[in-house]
Design a protein around this motif. Structure first.
Motif, PDB file in Angstrom:
ATOM      1  N   GLY A  91      11.268  55.808 -42.643  1.00 28.98           N
ATOM      2  CA  GLY A  91      11.801  54.689 -41.877  1.00 28.98           C
ATOM      3  C   GLY A  91      10.901  53.471 -41.768  1.00 28.98           C
ATOM      4  O   GLY A  91      11.236  52.517 -41.071  1.00 28.98           O
ATOM      5  N   TYR A  92       9.784  53.474 -42.474  1.00 27.13           N
ATOM      6  CA  TYR A  92       8.856  52.344 -42.364  1.00 27.13           C
ATOM      7  C   TYR A  92       9.414  51.055 -42.973  1.00 27.13           C
ATOM      8  O   TYR A  92       9.193  49.966 -42.441  1.00 27.13           O
ATOM      9  CB  TYR A  92       7.507  52.674 -43.001  1.00 27.13           C
ATOM     10  N   ALA A  93      10.119  51.168 -44.085  1.00 25.43           N
ATOM     11  CA  ALA A  93      10.683  49.969 -44.710  1.00 25.43           C
ATOM     12  C   ALA A  93      11.681  49.314 -43.752  1.00 25.43           C
ATOM     13  O   ALA A  93      11.627  48.099 -43.515  1.00 25.43           O
ATOM     14  CB  ALA A  93      11.352  50.318 -46.035  1.00 25.43           C
ATOM     15  N   LYS A  94      12.562  50.107 -43.196  1.00 26.28           N
ATOM     16  CA  LYS A  94      13.549  49.584 -42.249  1.00 26.28           C
ATOM     17  C   LYS A  94      12.862  48.985 -41.023  1.00 26.28           C
ATOM     18  O   LYS A  94      13.215  47.895 -40.568  1.00 26.28           O
ATOM     19  CB  LYS A  94      14.512  50.691 -41.827  1.00 26.28           C
ATOM     20  N   GLN A  95      11.880  49.674 -40.516  1.00 24.54           N
ATOM     21  CA  GLN A  95      11.143  49.198 -39.342  1.00 24.54           C
ATOM     22  C   GLN A  95      10.463  47.862 -39.630  1.00 24.54           C
ATOM     23  O   GLN A  95      10.483  46.952 -38.798  1.00 24.54           O
ATOM     24  CB  GLN A  95      10.119  50.250 -38.919  1.00 24.54           C
ATOM     25  N   SER A  96       9.876  47.723 -40.808  1.00 25.02           N
ATOM     26  CA  SER A  96       9.193  46.465 -41.137  1.00 25.02           C
ATOM     27  C   SER A  96      10.197  45.324 -41.247  1.00 25.02           C
ATOM     28  O   SER A  96       9.918  44.200 -40.803  1.00 25.02           O
ATOM     29  CB  SER A  96       8.374  46.600 -42.417  1.00 25.02           C
ATOM     30  N   LEU A  97      11.373  45.587 -41.823  1.00 22.92           N
ATOM     31  CA  LEU A  97      12.398  44.555 -41.925  1.00 22.92           C
ATOM     32  C   LEU A  97      12.921  44.152 -40.542  1.00 22.92           C
ATOM     33  O   LEU A  97      13.251  42.985 -40.316  1.00 22.92           O
ATOM     34  CB  LEU A  97      13.541  45.017 -42.823  1.00 22.92           C
ATOM     35  N   ILE A 111      10.067  28.374 -40.991  1.00 21.40           N
ATOM     36  CA  ILE A 111      10.998  29.052 -41.898  1.00 21.40           C
ATOM     37  C   ILE A 111      12.268  29.440 -41.140  1.00 21.40           C
ATOM     38  O   ILE A 111      12.207  29.995 -40.047  1.00 21.40           O
ATOM     39  CB  ILE A 111      10.334  30.312 -42.514  1.00 21.40           C
ATOM     40  N   ASP A 112      13.434  29.159 -41.766  1.00 25.40           N
ATOM     41  CA  ASP A 112      14.698  29.538 -41.125  1.00 25.40           C
ATOM     42  C   ASP A 112      15.513  30.552 -41.932  1.00 25.40           C
ATOM     43  O   ASP A 112      16.542  31.041 -41.470  1.00 25.40           O
ATOM     44  CB  ASP A 112      15.549  28.306 -40.795  1.00 25.40           C
ATOM     45  N   THR A 113      15.045  30.880 -43.141  1.00 22.29           N
ATOM     46  CA  THR A 113      15.773  31.821 -43.990  1.00 22.29           C
ATOM     47  C   THR A 113      14.787  32.679 -44.777  1.00 22.29           C
ATOM     48  O   THR A 113      13.845  32.157 -45.367  1.00 22.29           O
ATOM     49  CB  THR A 113      16.679  31.079 -44.996  1.00 22.29           C
ATOM     50  N   ILE A 114      15.040  33.984 -44.790  1.00 18.91           N
ATOM     51  CA  ILE A 114      14.284  34.904 -45.647  1.00 18.91           C
ATOM     52  C   ILE A 114      15.204  35.254 -46.810  1.00 18.91           C
ATOM     53  O   ILE A 114      16.346  35.684 -46.606  1.00 18.91           O
ATOM     54  CB  ILE A 114      13.870  36.186 -44.892  1.00 18.91           C
ATOM     55  N   VAL A 115      14.715  35.046 -48.015  1.00 19.98           N
ATOM     56  CA  VAL A 115      15.484  35.284 -49.233  1.00 19.98           C
ATOM     57  C   VAL A 115      14.815  36.414 -50.000  1.00 19.98           C
ATOM     58  O   VAL A 115      13.583  36.516 -50.020  1.00 19.98           O
ATOM     59  CB  VAL A 115      15.518  34.012 -50.109  1.00 19.98           C
ATOM     60  N   LEU A 116      15.614  37.264 -50.617  1.00 17.51           N
ATOM     61  CA  LEU A 116      15.058  38.280 -51.510  1.00 17.51           C
ATOM     62  C   LEU A 116      15.963  38.425 -52.712  1.00 17.51           C
ATOM     63  O   LEU A 116      17.138  38.051 -52.667  1.00 17.51           O
ATOM     64  CB  LEU A 116      14.837  39.606 -50.783  1.00 17.51           C
ATOM     65  N   ALA A 117      15.415  38.940 -53.783  1.00 13.42           N
ATOM     66  CA  ALA A 117      16.172  39.218 -54.995  1.00 13.42           C
ATOM     67  C   ALA A 117      15.912  40.668 -55.374  1.00 13.42           C
ATOM     68  O   ALA A 117      14.769  41.072 -55.553  1.00 13.42           O
ATOM     69  CB  ALA A 117      15.755  38.277 -56.120  1.00 13.42           C
ATOM     70  N   VAL A 118      16.986  41.433 -55.451  1.00 11.01           N
ATOM     71  CA  VAL A 118      16.863  42.864 -55.727  1.00 11.01           C
ATOM     72  C   VAL A 118      17.606  43.195 -57.021  1.00 11.01           C
ATOM     73  O   VAL A 118      18.703  42.682 -57.268  1.00 11.01           O
ATOM     74  CB  VAL A 118      17.378  43.701 -54.524  1.00 11.01           C
ATOM     75  N   TYR A 129      18.559  46.747 -47.410  1.00  9.12           N
ATOM     76  CA  TYR A 129      18.607  45.331 -47.054  1.00  9.12           C
ATOM     77  C   TYR A 129      19.895  45.000 -46.305  1.00  9.12           C
ATOM     78  O   TYR A 129      19.881  44.274 -45.313  1.00  9.12           O
ATOM     79  CB  TYR A 129      18.455  44.451 -48.292  1.00  9.12           C
ATOM     80  N   LYS A 130      21.019  45.527 -46.764  1.00  7.50           N
ATOM     81  CA  LYS A 130      22.299  45.277 -46.082  1.00  7.50           C
ATOM     82  C   LYS A 130      22.267  45.816 -44.656  1.00  7.50           C
ATOM     83  O   LYS A 130      22.689  45.148 -43.719  1.00  7.50           O
ATOM     84  CB  LYS A 130      23.459  45.894 -46.870  1.00  7.50           C
ATOM     85  N   LYS A 131      21.758  47.028 -44.485  1.00  9.89           N
ATOM     86  CA  LYS A 131      21.661  47.629 -43.146  1.00  9.89           C
ATOM     87  C   LYS A 131      20.720  46.839 -42.239  1.00  9.89           C
ATOM     88  O   LYS A 131      20.827  46.911 -41.023  1.00  9.89           O
ATOM     89  CB  LYS A 131      21.171  49.074 -43.248  1.00  9.89           C
ATOM     90  N   SER A 132      19.804  46.089 -42.841  1.00 14.59           N
ATOM     91  CA  SER A 132      18.820  45.317 -42.082  1.00 14.59           C
ATOM     92  C   SER A 132      19.269  43.878 -41.823  1.00 14.59           C
ATOM     93  O   SER A 132      18.505  43.074 -41.319  1.00 14.59           O
ATOM     94  CB  SER A 132      17.475  45.322 -42.811  1.00 14.59           C
ATOM     95  N   GLY A 133      20.503  43.561 -42.196  1.00 12.62           N
ATOM     96  CA  GLY A 133      21.053  42.249 -41.885  1.00 12.62           C
ATOM     97  C   GLY A 133      20.996  41.223 -42.995  1.00 12.62           C
ATOM     98  O   GLY A 133      21.361  40.063 -42.783  1.00 12.62           O
TER      99      GLY A 133
END
Length: 155
Positions: A91-97, A111-118, A129-133
């Motif tokens: 659960g560390y990845a989820k917790q960090s997000l 900063i107003d937006t966090i962007v990622l590319a998966v 990522y979806k579960k984290s919003g």
């Protein structure tokens, strides 16, 4: 677990961080990422530390780093996101997000937006990522290792 900006005092933790070869296909090692960030001041290494161990690592990349993925002026790219192999599934990845928005407000308040590319093949990460919003708005880009799904989290 707490998130920290990189400091050389954490170098011993970084030496003990392990990712298997199949995960290195999707993410760079913390050691390599930190070396690159020393030459690029727009890259901000972030460490998730729990019980005196590095459990999560990622880079927040401003300006030129995020531009291929977003036209938003005050966006940052979340890149090289990984969990130390021996701590995966805890659960560390989820917790960090979950902690990242508050971390951003303190350390990068502009900063107003966090962007990622998966990678399209990395379905486990997409689900996290979806579960984290993070929102998939249908943007796709071609990366060095195939098609990437661009996702956004609006602060």
């Amino acid at each position: 677990m707490e998130l920290y900006r990189y400091h050389p005092k954490f170098d011993e933790f970084i030496q003990n961080y392990y990712l298997p070869d199949e995960q290195l296909h999707y993410s760079a090692t913390p050691k390599k990422s930190i070396e690159v960030s020393k030459e690029d001041k727009d890259r901000h290494p972030v460490l998730g530390i729990d019980n005196n161990e590095l459990v999560v690592f990622f880079i927040l990349h401003e300006n030129d780093g995020v531009r291929p993925y977003s036209g938003r002026e005050n966006a940052v790219l979340l890149r090289s996101f990984s969990t130390n192999y021996k701590h995966q599934g805890q659960g560390y990845a989820k917790q960090s997000l979950q902690q990242l928005p508050d971390f951003m407000r303190v350390h990068l308040p502009h900063i107003d937006t966090i962007v990622l590319a998966v990678n399209v093949n990395n379905t486990a990460a997409q689900s996290l990522y979806k579960k984290s919003g993070y929102i998939d708005e249908g943007v796709r880009v071609e990366g060095a290792k195939g098609e990437l799904i661009v996702m956004n989290y609006y602060l």
